[in-house]
Each structure stands twice: as C-alpha cells, then as structure tokens.
Design an enzyme around this catalytic site. Structure first.
Site, short mmCIF file in Angstrom:
data_model
loop_
_atom_site.label_atom_id
_atom_site.label_comp_id
_atom_site.label_asym_id
_atom_site.label_seq_id
_atom_site.Cartn_x
_atom_site.Cartn_y
_atom_site.Cartn_z
N ARG A 46 35.30 96.59 8.46
CA ARG A 46 34.01 96.21 7.86
C ARG A 46 33.58 97.27 6.87
O ARG A 46 33.10 97.00 5.77
CB ARG A 46 32.93 95.98 8.94
CG ARG A 46 31.54 95.81 8.34
CD ARG A 46 30.50 95.15 9.25
NE ARG A 46 30.63 95.45 10.66
CZ ARG A 46 30.27 96.62 11.23
NH1 ARG A 46 29.73 97.58 10.50
NH2 ARG A 46 30.43 96.80 12.51
N TYR A 98 21.46 79.43 -10.82
CA TYR A 98 22.28 78.65 -9.89
C TYR A 98 21.43 78.20 -8.70
O TYR A 98 20.64 78.99 -8.16
CB TYR A 98 23.44 79.55 -9.43
CG TYR A 98 24.31 78.93 -8.39
CD1 TYR A 98 25.19 77.91 -8.71
CD2 TYR A 98 24.27 79.38 -7.07
CE1 TYR A 98 25.99 77.34 -7.74
CE2 TYR A 98 25.08 78.82 -6.10
CZ TYR A 98 25.93 77.80 -6.45
OH TYR A 98 26.72 77.23 -5.49
N ASP A 170 24.11 87.89 -13.26
CA ASP A 170 25.13 87.02 -12.68
C ASP A 170 26.08 86.64 -13.82
O ASP A 170 25.72 85.90 -14.73
CB ASP A 170 24.46 85.76 -12.08
CG ASP A 170 25.46 84.84 -11.38
OD1 ASP A 170 26.65 84.85 -11.77
OD2 ASP A 170 25.04 84.12 -10.46
N LYS A 195 34.85 81.10 -8.61
CA LYS A 195 35.02 80.35 -9.85
C LYS A 195 36.19 80.93 -10.66
O LYS A 195 37.30 80.92 -10.17
CB LYS A 195 33.68 80.35 -10.61
CG LYS A 195 32.46 80.08 -9.72
CD LYS A 195 32.41 78.68 -9.13
CE LYS A 195 31.40 78.52 -8.02
NZ LYS A 195 30.02 78.89 -8.34
C1 LIG Z 1 28.91 79.28 -7.48
C2 LIG Z 1 27.91 80.23 -8.03
C3 LIG Z 1 27.25 81.14 -7.20
C4 LIG Z 1 27.45 81.15 -5.70
O1 LIG Z 1 28.72 81.58 -5.36
P1 LIG Z 1 29.49 81.10 -4.01
O2 LIG Z 1 30.80 81.79 -4.16
O3 LIG Z 1 29.57 79.62 -4.07
O4 LIG Z 1 28.69 81.58 -2.86
C5 LIG Z 1 26.37 82.03 -7.78
N1 LIG Z 1 26.13 82.02 -9.12
C6 LIG Z 1 26.74 81.14 -9.95
C7 LIG Z 1 26.44 81.18 -11.40
C8 LIG Z 1 27.65 80.22 -9.43
O5 LIG Z 1 28.24 79.35 -10.27
#
Ligand SMILES: *Cc1c(COP(=O)(O)O)cnc(C)c1O
Length: 377
Positions: A46, A98, A170, A195
C-alpha cells in the site's frame, strides 16, 4: 528527450537484476526486512510497490512534475487530491466537469464540508469574482465533455497563484502527450488513465502528478492513509499502454481531423464541436497550450430521433460510455453520460437532444467516414 522517446525510455527501464526490458510485475504485499525497520525501501505494497513505483516515475516525467501517484481509478485519484483540503475549505471548479467529479464534490465531499462553486472557467474573468476568503483551489478540466470547451491553463493558474490557490487540472482528454499543465503553471495534474493512457478499454486507473516535494509528501500521506492504490498488474498494463501513447495519439489526431472535415461538410450535421476547428470559440488557446486537439468530437444532427437513428446504423463506432481507446466509440450525452443533468440545465449548457459524441479510435479513417456517411443518410 523528445516525447516519443520519453514514452519508451522514461521512468524506470526494465529490471536491473535480470536484464528484463519490461518492468516485472511485483505481485507482492510485503517485503522481507534485514532487521526490524531495516528494509530495502519497500515494506508494504500500500505504501509502495516497485511496479507501481515505476509507473509513478513514468507519469511524473511525462508531466514534468516532482512526484507521481497511481490510484485504483480516476475518481480515487480525484478523491485523494480533494483530501488535501479540510472541512470549511472552498474550491472553484469548471462548471461542466466530468459527471463523476461533479457527483464526488456535491454528494460526498459536501459531507465533510468541502465547499464548491462551479464557474465557466473558459472565460477567465469569471474566476476571480468567485474567490472567497476560504477558497483554496481552482479545479480545471480542459477540454471538457461533451462540448470541448477550453480553459486557458496559464491564465487561470496566474489568477490562482495571485490568490494563493492551488491549480489542479484534469488532463484526461489531452493526455501528457499533447498537453502538460505543470509547465503552464498548474500545481497538480489528474488523469483518468482508464482513457487514453491505458488506451485499450481493459483497465480502470487514475494518476496524479504534483509539482513540488511538499505536495508530494502530503499526497503520499493521503495515498498511504486512505489506500486507494493501483495494483501491480494494472500498473504494468498502464506502462504497456504508455509505450504506444504517442503512436495512438498521432493516429487518433489524423483520423479525427479527417472526420471533422467530413462532418463539417455534411448537410445533415448542424454543428460540430472540436477545438481544432478555427471557428471554435477557444481555438487559439487550444493551439497555444496543447500540441494536438485530441480525438473527442461532438456534433448535432437536429433531434433525438435522428441521433438514435445514426447510433442504430453505425458499425465501427461502438455504442458505449468512456473514451480514449483504440476502438471508436459513440454516445448520446443527453441520454447517457449527462442524463442525470436536468433537461433545462442541459439546454443552458448547449447539450441538445440531437448531440452525438464520438471518441475517434485508430481504425482506418476511410472506413470510419464511410460508416458515418451511411449512418447519416
Ligand atoms: C473518466 C473520467 C474521470 C473518472 O475516471 P475513472 O477512471 O472512470 O474513475 C475523470 N475525469 C474525466 C475527464 C474522465 O473522462
């Protein structure tokens, strides 16, 4: 080192002990100590795991930061960043973030009295007005989903710095291959590595990079205390994905430009949203702060019925949420990702019922265009 070389040679290369050119998957929870408290640097996975560490070094270098962190999902990463704040603190956030980030801050973090004001950060003038005495951070998402709005990261970070706020970006849609918020003045970068970074629709993960040692210590304390870490298998999968991130992003970019050209000419498409189009409201900023415009495009076909018709006819665009993978995906935001937003608010934001969002993959662009041509007839 150029970006494509960094994707292969950055971070930790292979395994010194065996000469393996791929970082081994250290599927282990605990580590033998020479004597009590006398250890190799790893005590418990961890706190630290060599495979995860190699990924964390990689993303740190790709984002030109001071320290990197890997989490079990993008939302776990976002949660850890929000845990840097305390009850009574206030943050500003891009208004069309998001949906999961919106839910986290309005329905979970509010229980701990972390307060939020949503701002259209694509217009910098909106930011300063909303800063209060207890405001501690500015959370930006750029480009946004599904309308691909762009925030000027450098300009926003300047305003934040002048007001002693941390700037968090982000960077999921652009990836570190195209955009590096820390070099533009941000303090923290967050990714849903589910992604483009993973890129193959086979892993859920989140990454964070911070720009200074103190923030690094604070975030490691949170990561180790709350425990939402990424496992060694998934860490390895992300490193595997990262090796081809450049190739995938370049190919995605080419395909996307071809598709955008096609869509703009099509008589049944009323509006195309893509930051690479000169008429896009924030095109100049997008061009200035990122090296590519990415593979997300939204376009309007006029009505919910027409949108449903297109979705029922496409062959190569898979109907699914998520984005950023090798296969092209298609969705209707009003019915899927943004269904929980009231219709009135959707209309205000410009998310019409006929809006279709695509995530362009790396198939042959001629096939993708042919597919859309048939579906749009
Ligand atoms: C998918 C996404 C998230 C969340 O990520 P997860 O891996 O699904 O928890 C956060 N920000 C953006 C812009 C996203 O497309």
């Amino acid at each position: 080192m150029k970006k494509k070389t960094q994707l292969i040679h950055g971070g930790i290369f292979g395994d010194e002990k065996t000469g393996a050119v791929s970082v081994p998957i250290f599927q282990v929870s605990t580590y033998k100590q020479y004597g009590p408290g006398n250890h190799t640097g790893y005590e418990y996975s961890r706190t630290g795991n060599p495979t995860r560490h190699a990924l964390e070094e990689m993303i740190k270098e790709l984002e030109s930061g001071e320290r990197g962190f890997a989490f079990a999902s993008g939302m776990a990463a976002m949660t850890a960043v929000l845990m840097l704040f305390k009850s009574g603190d206030h943050v500003l956030m891009t208004d069309d973030v998001y949906g999961g980030s919106f839910r986290l801050i309005t329905k979970v973090m509010n229980r701990f009295d972390i307060q939020v004001t949503f701002v259209d950060t694509s217009n910098l003038a909106n930011i300063e007005k909303e800063i209060k005495d207890n405001t501690k951070a500015l959370f930006i998402e750029t480009p946004t989903n599904p309308l691909l709005k762009i925030t000027d990261i450098e300009g926003a970070a300047k305003i934040a710095k002048a007001n002693n706020l941390l700037t968090v970006v982000d960077n999921t849609f652009s990836t570190p291959y195209w955009q590096n918020p820390i070099t533009l003045g941000a303090d923290i970068v967050v990714h849903s590595a589910t992604k483009y970074i993973g890129g193959h629709s086979d892993v859920v993960a989140g990454l964070v990079v911070v720009n200074d040692e103190k923030l690094g210590e604070d975030l490691h304390f949170v990561q180790n205390s709350t425990g939402g870490v990424l496992g060694p298998q998934d860490s390895w999968l992300l490193m595997r994905g990262i090796k081809t991130l450049g190739l995938r992003m370049e190919e995605t970019e080419k395909n996307t430009h071809a598709i955008v050209d096609f869509l703009q000419e099509h008589k049944n498409v009323t509006n195309v949203f893509y930051p690479g189009i000169e008429s896009h409201a924030n095109h100049e900023i997008a061009k200035k702060q990122a090296r590519g415009f990415g593979g997300m495009v939204s376009f309007d076909v006029g009505s919910a019925e027409k949108a449903a018709d297109v979705l029922s006819k496409v062959q190569y665009f898979t109907l699914a949420e998520s984005l950023g993978a090798v296969e092209s995906l298609i969705s209707i935001p009003a019915l899927m990702t943004h269904a929980s937003i009231p219709a009135e608010r959707r209309a205000e934001l410009g998310i019409t019922d006929g809006l279709i969002r695509i995530s362009v993959g790396i198939e042959d662009s001629e096939d993708l265009i042919e597919d859309l041509k048939n579906a749009l007839k």
